[in-house]
Motif scaffolding. Structure first.
Motif, PDB file in Angstrom:
ATOM      1  N   PRO A   1       0.868  -1.238  -0.017  1.00 36.30           N
ATOM      2  CA  PRO A   1      -0.135   0.131  -0.157  1.00 36.30           C
ATOM      3  C   PRO A   1       0.875   1.155  -0.014  1.00 36.30           C
ATOM      4  CG  PRO A   1      -0.975  -1.437   1.533  1.00 36.30           C
ATOM      5  CD  PRO A   1       0.432  -2.153   1.234  1.00 36.30           C
ATOM      6  N   GLU A   2       1.935   1.374   0.723  1.00 38.17           N
ATOM      7  CA  GLU A   2       2.704   2.451   0.840  1.00 38.17           C
ATOM      8  C   GLU A   2       3.354   2.963  -0.521  1.00 38.17           C
ATOM      9  OE1 GLU A   2       3.009  -0.199   2.933  1.00 38.17           O
ATOM     10  OE2 GLU A   2       2.218   1.014   4.744  1.00 38.17           O
ATOM     11  N   MET A   3       4.096   1.521  -1.289  1.00 35.98           N
ATOM     12  CA  MET A   3       4.642   1.783  -2.549  1.00 35.98           C
ATOM     13  C   MET A   3       3.567   2.350  -3.567  1.00 35.98           C
ATOM     14  SD  MET A   3       7.104   1.835  -4.532  1.00 35.98           S
ATOM     15  CE  MET A   3       8.431   0.852  -3.390  1.00 35.98           C
ATOM     16  N   ARG A   4       2.286   1.730  -3.557  1.00 38.42           N
ATOM     17  CA  ARG A   4       1.213   2.204  -4.303  1.00 38.42           C
ATOM     18  C   ARG A   4       0.824   3.746  -4.249  1.00 38.42           C
ATOM     19  NH1 ARG A   4      -2.381  -1.065  -2.774  1.00 38.42           N
ATOM     20  NH2 ARG A   4      -1.850  -2.735  -4.167  1.00 38.42           N
ATOM     21  N   LYS A   5       0.868   4.017  -2.820  1.00 36.42           N
ATOM     22  CA  LYS A   5       0.319   5.657  -2.604  1.00 36.42           C
ATOM     23  C   LYS A   5       1.372   6.517  -3.327  1.00 36.42           C
ATOM     24  CE  LYS A   5      -2.245   4.770   1.451  1.00 36.42           C
ATOM     25  NZ  LYS A   5      -2.164   4.743   3.006  1.00 36.42           N
ATOM     26  N   PHE A   6       2.763   6.114  -3.094  1.00 36.32           N
ATOM     27  CA  PHE A   6       3.770   6.966  -3.719  1.00 36.32           C
ATOM     28  C   PHE A   6       3.865   6.672  -5.205  1.00 36.32           C
ATOM     29  CE2 PHE A   6       8.320   6.940  -5.346  1.00 36.32           C
ATOM     30  CZ  PHE A   6       8.590   8.250  -5.104  1.00 36.32           C
ATOM     31  N   LEU A   7       3.743   5.478  -5.875  1.00 38.68           N
ATOM     32  CA  LEU A   7       3.877   5.545  -7.112  1.00 38.68           C
ATOM     33  C   LEU A   7       2.679   6.064  -8.070  1.00 38.68           C
ATOM     34  CD1 LEU A   7       5.640   2.035  -7.803  1.00 38.68           C
ATOM     35  CD2 LEU A   7       6.820   4.223  -8.027  1.00 38.68           C
ATOM     36  N   LYS A   8       1.488   5.846  -7.656  1.00 40.44           N
ATOM     37  CA  LYS A   8       0.254   6.461  -8.373  1.00 40.44           C
ATOM     38  C   LYS A   8       0.240   7.716  -8.711  1.00 40.44           C
ATOM     39  CE  LYS A   8      -3.550   4.922 -10.046  1.00 40.44           C
ATOM     40  NZ  LYS A   8      -4.813   4.664  -9.418  1.00 40.44           N
ATOM     41  N   PRO A   9       0.396   8.601  -7.755  1.00 42.02           N
ATOM     42  CA  PRO A   9       0.409  10.087  -8.218  1.00 42.02           C
ATOM     43  C   PRO A   9       1.370  10.462  -9.102  1.00 42.02           C
ATOM     44  CG  PRO A   9       0.221   9.626  -5.774  1.00 42.02           C
ATOM     45  CD  PRO A   9       0.533   8.422  -6.130  1.00 42.02           C
ATOM     46  N   VAL A  10       2.452   9.775  -8.811  1.00 43.51           N
ATOM     47  CA  VAL A  10       3.812  10.011  -9.900  1.00 43.51           C
ATOM     48  C   VAL A  10       3.345   9.933 -11.254  1.00 43.51           C
ATOM     49  CG1 VAL A  10       6.294   9.561 -10.329  1.00 43.51           C
ATOM     50  CG2 VAL A  10       5.628   9.797  -7.991  1.00 43.51           C
ATOM     51  N   ILE A  11       2.879   8.478 -11.256  1.00 44.08           N
ATOM     52  CA  ILE A  11       2.532   8.083 -12.785  1.00 44.08           C
ATOM     53  C   ILE A  11       1.387   8.977 -13.535  1.00 44.08           C
ATOM     54  CG2 ILE A  11       1.257   6.168 -14.049  1.00 44.08           C
ATOM     55  CD1 ILE A  11       2.956   4.366 -12.166  1.00 44.08           C
ATOM     56  N   GLU A  12       0.286   9.268 -12.546  1.00 42.58           N
ATOM     57  CA  GLU A  12      -0.909  10.220 -12.966  1.00 42.58           C
ATOM     58  C   GLU A  12      -0.445  11.575 -13.281  1.00 42.58           C
ATOM     59  OE1 GLU A  12      -3.629   9.871  -9.903  1.00 42.58           O
ATOM     60  OE2 GLU A  12      -4.442   8.005 -10.685  1.00 42.58           O
ATOM     61  N   LEU A  13       0.728  12.136 -12.642  1.00 38.06           N
ATOM     62  CA  LEU A  13       1.380  13.546 -12.911  1.00 38.06           C
ATOM     63  C   LEU A  13       2.132  13.325 -14.506  1.00 38.06           C
ATOM     64  CD1 LEU A  13       1.837  16.247 -11.483  1.00 38.06           C
ATOM     65  CD2 LEU A  13       4.032  15.235 -10.701  1.00 38.06           C
ATOM     66  N   LEU A  14       2.519  12.481 -14.606  1.00 39.42           N
ATOM     67  CA  LEU A  14       3.272  12.219 -15.910  1.00 39.42           C
ATOM     68  C   LEU A  14       2.125  12.573 -16.998  1.00 39.42           C
ATOM     69  CD1 LEU A  14       5.402   8.964 -15.454  1.00 39.42           C
ATOM     70  CD2 LEU A  14       6.232  11.403 -15.680  1.00 39.42           C
ATOM     71  N   ASN A  15       0.741  12.373 -16.756  1.00 40.76           N
ATOM     72  CA  ASN A  15      -0.221  12.587 -17.911  1.00 40.76           C
ATOM     73  C   ASN A  15      -0.252  14.225 -18.123  1.00 40.76           C
ATOM     74  OD1 ASN A  15      -1.554  10.476 -19.237  1.00 40.76           O
ATOM     75  ND2 ASN A  15      -2.606   9.961 -17.088  1.00 40.76           N
ATOM     76  N   GLY A  16       0.070  15.002 -17.133  1.00 35.59           N
ATOM     77  CA  GLY A  16       0.034  16.358 -17.215  1.00 35.59           C
ATOM     78  C   GLY A  16       1.084  17.418 -17.725  1.00 35.59           C
ATOM     79  N   ILE A  17       2.060  16.480 -17.874  1.00 31.56           N
ATOM     80  CA  ILE A  17       3.584  17.014 -18.798  1.00 31.56           C
ATOM     81  C   ILE A  17       3.116  17.422 -20.063  1.00 31.56           C
ATOM     82  CG2 ILE A  17       5.754  16.799 -19.342  1.00 31.56           C
ATOM     83  CD1 ILE A  17       6.012  14.747 -16.757  1.00 31.56           C
ATOM     84  N   PRO A  18       3.344  18.589 -20.451  1.00 29.61           N
ATOM     85  CA  PRO A  18       3.014  18.999 -21.848  1.00 29.61           C
ATOM     86  C   PRO A  18       3.736  18.224 -22.927  1.00 29.61           C
ATOM     87  CG  PRO A  18       3.450  20.794 -20.439  1.00 29.61           C
ATOM     88  CD  PRO A  18       3.653  19.654 -19.778  1.00 29.61           C
ATOM     89  N   SER A  19       3.122  18.127 -23.884  1.00 26.25           N
ATOM     90  CA  SER A  19       3.720  17.040 -25.079  1.00 26.25           C
ATOM     91  C   SER A  19       5.123  17.887 -25.546  1.00 26.25           C
ATOM     92  CB  SER A  19       2.879  16.870 -26.154  1.00 26.25           C
ATOM     93  OG  SER A  19       2.530  18.313 -26.871  1.00 26.25           O
ATOM     94  N   VAL A  20       5.052  19.124 -25.522  1.00 25.61           N
ATOM     95  CA  VAL A  20       6.562  19.909 -25.847  1.00 25.61           C
ATOM     96  C   VAL A  20       7.694  19.291 -25.166  1.00 25.61           C
ATOM     97  CG1 VAL A  20       6.101  21.991 -24.789  1.00 25.61           C
ATOM     98  CG2 VAL A  20       7.590  22.071 -26.836  1.00 25.61           C
ATOM     99  N   VAL A  21       7.379  19.087 -23.772  1.00 28.17           N
ATOM    100  CA  VAL A  21       8.258  18.823 -22.911  1.00 28.17           C
ATOM    101  C   VAL A  21       8.894  17.370 -23.367  1.00 28.17           C
ATOM    102  CG1 VAL A  21       8.938  18.178 -20.468  1.00 28.17           C
ATOM    103  CG2 VAL A  21       7.533  20.283 -20.948  1.00 28.17           C
ATOM    104  N   TYR A  22       7.954  16.366 -23.468  1.00 28.40           N
ATOM    105  CA  TYR A  22       8.278  15.153 -23.974  1.00 28.40           C
ATOM    106  C   TYR A  22       9.448  15.351 -25.251  1.00 28.40           C
ATOM    107  CZ  TYR A  22       5.290  12.713 -20.710  1.00 28.40           C
ATOM    108  OH  TYR A  22       4.499  12.030 -19.698  1.00 28.40           O
ATOM    109  N   GLY A  23       8.645  16.152 -26.069  1.00 26.21           N
ATOM    110  CA  GLY A  23       9.746  16.322 -27.357  1.00 26.21           C
ATOM    111  C   GLY A  23      10.969  16.868 -27.102  1.00 26.21           C
ATOM    112  N   PHE A  24      11.114  17.768 -26.342  1.00 30.61           N
ATOM    113  CA  PHE A  24      12.544  18.338 -25.848  1.00 30.61           C
ATOM    114  C   PHE A  24      13.463  17.035 -25.113  1.00 30.61           C
ATOM    115  CE2 PHE A  24      10.989  22.774 -25.754  1.00 30.61           C
ATOM    116  CZ  PHE A  24      11.975  23.017 -26.639  1.00 30.61           C
TER     117      PHE A  24
END
Length: 398
Positions: free
Chosen positions: A207-230
């Protein structure tokens, strides 16, 4: 009072749904209207004609043949069904090399006469000239029949050169091939990794690992595509260039890797939520019958969650196919048929983004870009329909 509020809410929702549906239909209608307009445009640029010597029997030329003639890739008329004569290309600016200003007139009023003179004197000539200049002398010239852009040349054409003169080339096969090539390998890379991570989060992680990883993975959805491009331009492109000893690192593989990274958060999040919705009683029943944890995951959890996993895959494919900026930055933007993932290519969304601002509104180039939007719409529709069909069959089985 409560009854009236319920009626009002229902009416508002009905009107909202109708308005949204009507807006979507209008957008699709406008898209199709602009796309179909491409096939009503002439092969040669509007306002211009191609003139031949009256003795030349060639009556029609395709856009590709015209381009090859003016690029001097075709140097003899017999290559296009004409007489055994060398091709001489003539453009309006060539008049200044052949005649003085006094001979042409202060305002080019004698330009049409001089163009006609050149065409009559040169049996192998092909002249690209404004129609208004030679209209009075049309009976002395052999004008190429100006046909509209054929559907076959667009849908099966292997060259995309919309700014070519005198005849633009709108072959969309390289763009369709580039889009499917990059998207297919992106999903091929992202799907096993995404499924593995979602299984770990749903079934294995504490549960502790899930609570840590889940928000991090969901945060990656919010990164603008131009940042991925860079990121792709700064890390992935140089890595591929040095690893495979390429002249340039911008390639289809770079685009696939960037798209795979972008699709991973969507696939992981949706698939993991689907797996966690599997009832605990089903897991316990499987374990009680002697199945191991991995057998339970494979035989019980994944089949039960297949609909949600499929939804994640569809969303990941949609992200990959429709992505613009990141792909534009790392694929090299070469509108050629892809023969290898290590070669530069161009996708449909990147083409629309790069060229729409420069295309004259209402022109053939502008309409060709709308046609690419229609093609992208159908590609997405077909993929979604196929995945939904597979998902429905799996539901019936289980």
């Amino acid at each position: 009072m409560k009854k009236w509020i319920d009626i009002l809410v229902r009416r508002i929702l009905t009107v909202s749904g109708f308005t949204t549906s009507a807006a979507i239909l209008l957008i699709i209608g406008f898209l199709f209207k602009e796309a179909i307009g491409l096939f009503g445009n002439p092969i040669v640029d509007k306002g211009y004609v191609l003139a031949l010597n009256p003795q030349n029997p060639v009556s029609s030329l395709s856009a590709q043949e015209i381009k090859n003639l003016f690029d001097e890739e075709i140097t003899n008329w017999k290559e296009v069904g004409g007489p055994d004569l060398p091709v001489k290309v003539f453009r309006l600016e060539d008049l200044d090399k052949l005649y003085t200003e006094a001979e042409l007139g202060a305002e080019y009023e004698r330009a049409g006469e001089k163009i006609t003179e050149q065409v009559e004197q040169n049996p192998g000539i092909i002249a690209f000239i404004p129609e208004v200049l030679v209209k009075p002398y049309a009976n002395k010239l052999h004008l190429i029949k100006d046909e509209t852009i054929p559907v076959k040349d667009v849908l099966l054409g292997t060259e995309w050169f919309p700014t070519a003169t005198p005849s633009p080339i709108f072959g969309i096969l390289p763009l369709i091939g580039g889009t499917l090539w990059v998207s297919f390998f992106a999903i091929l890379i992202a799907l096993p990794f995404g499924l593995a991570v979602s299984i770990y989060l749903a079934e294995v992680a504490s549960p502790e690992m899930r609570k840590f990883l889940k928000p991090v993975i969901e945060l990656l959805n919010g990164i603008p595509s131009v940042v991925y491009g860079f990121f792709g331009l700064a890390v992935i492109v140089p890595f591929l260039q040095h690893t495979f000893h390429l002249p340039v690192g911008e390639s289809g593989l770079a685009g696939s890797l960037v798209l795979a990274i972008m699709a991973l958060p969507t696939i992981i999040t949706v698939a993991e939520d689907a797996m966690r919705s599997c009832p605990r009683s089903m897991r316990e029943a499987s374990l009680a019958l002697g199945a191991t944890q991995w057998q339970t995951i494979y035989k019980v959890v994944i089949p039960f969650s297949i609909s949600g996993i499929t939804s994640g895959v569809v969303l990941g494919i949609g992200r990959a196919i429709g992505e613009t900026m990141a792909v534009l930055m790392v694929t090299g933007n070469a509108a050629v048929m892809p023969a290898s993932l290590l070669e530069p290519l161009r996708t449909i969304p990147a083409t629309i983004a790069a060229e729409l601002g420069e295309a004259p509104a209402g022109g053939a180039h502008y309409q060709a870009l709308f046609l690419l939007g229609v093609i992208l719409f159908f590609i997405t529709l077909i993929i979604n329909s196929c995945v939904e069909l597979v998902s429905a069959r799996n539901k019936n089985k289980h």
